[in-house]
Enzyme design. Structure first.
Site, short mmCIF file in Angstrom:
data_model
loop_
_atom_site.label_atom_id
_atom_site.label_comp_id
_atom_site.label_asym_id
_atom_site.label_seq_id
_atom_site.Cartn_x
_atom_site.Cartn_y
_atom_site.Cartn_z
N ASP A 17 0.80 -1.25 0.00
CA ASP A 17 0.00 0.00 0.00
C ASP A 17 0.83 1.29 0.00
O ASP A 17 0.53 2.22 0.77
CB ASP A 17 -0.94 0.01 1.21
CG ASP A 17 -1.99 -1.09 1.19
OD1 ASP A 17 -1.97 -1.92 0.25
OD2 ASP A 17 -2.82 -1.13 2.11
N ASP A 55 -4.59 -0.71 -1.82
CA ASP A 55 -5.90 -0.54 -1.19
C ASP A 55 -6.81 0.09 -2.25
O ASP A 55 -6.41 1.09 -2.87
CB ASP A 55 -5.73 0.38 0.03
CG ASP A 55 -6.69 0.06 1.15
OD1 ASP A 55 -7.08 -1.12 1.31
OD2 ASP A 55 -7.04 1.00 1.89
N HIS A 57 -10.78 0.88 -2.76
CA HIS A 57 -12.16 0.82 -2.26
C HIS A 57 -13.16 1.47 -3.23
O HIS A 57 -12.87 2.53 -3.79
CB HIS A 57 -12.27 1.56 -0.93
CG HIS A 57 -11.40 1.03 0.14
ND1 HIS A 57 -11.37 -0.30 0.50
CD2 HIS A 57 -10.51 1.65 0.98
CE1 HIS A 57 -10.51 -0.48 1.49
NE2 HIS A 57 -9.96 0.69 1.80
N HIS A 61 -17.39 2.98 0.74
CA HIS A 61 -16.93 1.75 1.40
C HIS A 61 -17.26 1.79 2.90
O HIS A 61 -17.17 2.85 3.53
CB HIS A 61 -15.42 1.61 1.22
CG HIS A 61 -14.89 0.26 1.59
ND1 HIS A 61 -14.12 0.05 2.70
CD2 HIS A 61 -15.06 -0.96 1.01
CE1 HIS A 61 -13.81 -1.24 2.77
NE2 HIS A 61 -14.36 -1.87 1.76
N HIS A 90 -10.57 7.09 1.73
CA HIS A 90 -9.20 6.96 1.21
C HIS A 90 -9.17 5.90 0.11
O HIS A 90 -10.01 5.00 0.07
CB HIS A 90 -8.23 6.57 2.34
CG HIS A 90 -8.51 5.21 2.89
ND1 HIS A 90 -9.50 4.96 3.82
CD2 HIS A 90 -7.94 4.00 2.63
CE1 HIS A 90 -9.53 3.68 4.10
NE2 HIS A 90 -8.61 3.06 3.39
N LYS A 115 -7.04 -4.79 -3.07
CA LYS A 115 -7.79 -5.35 -1.95
C LYS A 115 -8.72 -4.30 -1.38
O LYS A 115 -8.54 -3.10 -1.61
CB LYS A 115 -6.82 -5.87 -0.88
CG LYS A 115 -5.93 -4.80 -0.30
CD LYS A 115 -4.87 -5.40 0.61
CE LYS A 115 -3.99 -4.35 1.23
NZ LYS A 115 -4.68 -3.38 2.09
N CYS A 160 -1.98 -2.90 7.79
CA CYS A 160 -1.91 -3.81 6.63
C CYS A 160 -0.65 -4.67 6.63
O CYS A 160 -0.70 -5.84 6.24
CB CYS A 160 -2.06 -3.00 5.35
SG CYS A 160 -3.72 -2.28 5.22
#
Ligand code: ZN
Length: 217
Positions: A17, A55, A57, A61, A90, A115, A160
């Site tokens: 990330d 990351d 989303h 989310h 984010h 993810k 993470c």
């Protein structure tokens, strides 16, 4: 003198990330998160197998505080899969904040794993979503490629990186966290909790300067 860690073809570097929103001026900035970029770029040169996680989303989310009226970022709420820290919006899919830091330069990375793409469940770990049961497929990818040891670096150490390390141990990989190539957020003691977890699971924590390329053949 510090021990050195020789890298072979059964080792992979997992770069977690390193995205604009997790760097200074980002929506969910990890303090000094950008400092890991040159270290990770150099580390990656030692590894044949490199995986970048991102990351990623959808808007709205359920890990976003804005999706829960009356809640603020960093509150913790109960989700069907367990406690969930709420974050500022984010890494929204396709947004500039979700892009990798512009100085991250690992052209030979073989996989970009996105993810947190399911609206209703967060995914700190690169291996499992936050229910700790739904796989991302990364463990299978690595196993099929003969990888046995994961070296993990990136953001954030206490979320993470930590969850990825824990799940990798559970999946039977040897796990090494490259500590100086990570930065943490430290919410409610999360850094201490991460360190305690690494110790309990015998996750090795090393410095990037001890990583070197194995001489083979
Ligand atoms: Zn996220």
């Amino acid at each position: 003198m510090a021990a050195t860690h020789a890298i072979s073809d059964s080792d992979a570097l997992i770069v977690v990330d390193i995205q604009n929103d997790f760097c200074p001026d980002g929506a969910l900035a990890v303090p000094r998160g950008d400092e890991v970029v040159p270290l990770v770029n150099r580390l990656a040169e030692h590894f044949r197998s490199v995986v970048l996680t991102q990351d990623w989303h959808p808007p709205g989310h359920l890990s976003f505080a804005s999706s829960h009226p009356g809640r603020s970022p960093y509150d913790t709420i109960a989700m069907p899969y367990g406690p969930q820290v709420l974050w500022p919006d984010h890494c929204v899919q396709g947004s500039p904040g979700a892009a990798f830091h512009k100085s991250l330069h690992i052209p030979h990375a073989g996989l970009v794993l996105r993810k947190g793409t399911d609206l209703t469940i967060d995914s700190y770990s690169a291996l499992y979503e936050n229910d700790r049961r739904t796989p991302t497929g990364l463990a299978g990818y690595l196993r099929e490629r003969g990888i046995t040891t994961l070296f993990i670096a990136g953001l954030a150490l206490d979320f993470c990186v930590r969850y990825s390390a824990e799940d990798a141990v559970a999946e039977g990989f040897s796990v090494v966290v490259i500590e100086d190539a990570c930065r943490g957020i430290d919410v409610a003691g999360s850094m201490a909790a991460a360190q305690a977890s690494f110790a309990a699971l015998r996750v090795a924590c090393i410095s990037s300067e001890t990583v070197c390329r194995a001489v083979s053949g």
